[in-house]
Design a protein around this motif. Structure first.
Motif, PDB file in Angstrom:
ATOM      1  N   ALA A  27     124.969 -18.129 -16.724  1.00  0.00           N
ATOM      2  CA  ALA A  27     124.570 -16.755 -17.052  1.00  0.00           C
ATOM      3  C   ALA A  27     124.746 -15.836 -15.843  1.00  0.00           C
ATOM      4  O   ALA A  27     125.216 -14.697 -15.978  1.00  0.00           O
ATOM      5  N   SER A  28     124.391 -16.321 -14.651  1.00  0.00           N
ATOM      6  CA  SER A  28     124.532 -15.473 -13.459  1.00  0.00           C
ATOM      7  C   SER A  28     126.008 -15.223 -13.136  1.00  0.00           C
ATOM      8  O   SER A  28     126.387 -14.117 -12.742  1.00  0.00           O
ATOM      9  N   SER A  73     120.080 -27.153  -8.164  1.00  0.00           N
ATOM     10  CA  SER A  73     120.150 -25.722  -8.483  1.00  0.00           C
ATOM     11  C   SER A  73     121.576 -25.175  -8.408  1.00  0.00           C
ATOM     12  O   SER A  73     121.889 -24.174  -9.027  1.00  0.00           O
ATOM     13  N   LEU A 130     124.660 -25.819 -15.364  1.00  0.00           N
ATOM     14  CA  LEU A 130     123.363 -25.309 -15.794  1.00  0.00           C
ATOM     15  C   LEU A 130     123.539 -23.955 -16.476  1.00  0.00           C
ATOM     16  O   LEU A 130     124.349 -23.121 -16.055  1.00  0.00           O
ATOM     17  N   SER A 131     122.790 -23.723 -17.539  1.00  0.00           N
ATOM     18  CA  SER A 131     122.909 -22.469 -18.287  1.00  0.00           C
ATOM     19  C   SER A 131     122.477 -21.270 -17.432  1.00  0.00           C
ATOM     20  O   SER A 131     123.010 -20.170 -17.575  1.00  0.00           O
ATOM     21  N   LYS A 132     121.537 -21.475 -16.530  1.00  0.00           N
ATOM     22  CA  LYS A 132     121.091 -20.402 -15.634  1.00  0.00           C
ATOM     23  C   LYS A 132     122.239 -19.962 -14.723  1.00  0.00           C
ATOM     24  O   LYS A 132     122.484 -18.765 -14.535  1.00  0.00           O
ATOM     25  N   ASN A 133     122.985 -20.936 -14.178  1.00  0.00           N
ATOM     26  CA  ASN A 133     124.114 -20.614 -13.301  1.00  0.00           C
ATOM     27  C   ASN A 133     125.266 -19.988 -14.089  1.00  0.00           C
ATOM     28  O   ASN A 133     125.946 -19.094 -13.600  1.00  0.00           O
TER      29      ASN A 133
END
Length: 109
Positions: free
Chosen positions: A22-23, A12, A17-20
């Motif tokens: 974006a945040s 995580s 990662l695209s999620k990280n």
């Protein structure tokens, strides 16, 4: 034997990662917006300070003067018996003696 898959991509905390991503992008945008807001606030305060200086410098001229309470007039004259007359002296004393400071005073004696 093993697969060539990267195990870090499953974590995580991985920055790829695209999620990280974006945040992080969202947090950076919030910081930029906050800086812009602080700059606008600083400019607004500066304008207010300058405006208040302009009005405060001349406001004293337009203020009404404070009126002091009137004192009652003295109806009786002071008696002349209590007034002391100064004694006249033939020689007046100087308040300050500058002869010590004068460099030519030593030569005159």
């Amino acid at each position: 034997m093993g697969s060539s898959r990267d195990l870090n991509s499953l974590k995580s905390w991985n920055p790829k990662l695209s999620k990280n991503k974006a945040s992080v992008k969202q947090l950076e945008q919030q910081l930029i917006d906050r800086e812009k807001q602080l700059e606008k606030e600083a400019k607004r305060r500066e304008v207010e300070d300058l405006a208040s200086l302009k009005t405060d410098t001349l406001s004293w001229m337009y203020d009404t003067p404070k009126q002091e309470p009137q004192k009652p007039k003295q109806t009786t004259k002071p008696s002349t018996d209590k007034v002391k007359k100064p004694t006249q002296t033939t020689k007046t004393k100087r308040k300050f003696d500058y002869s010590k400071d004068d460099p030519m005073a030593k030569l005159k004696r």
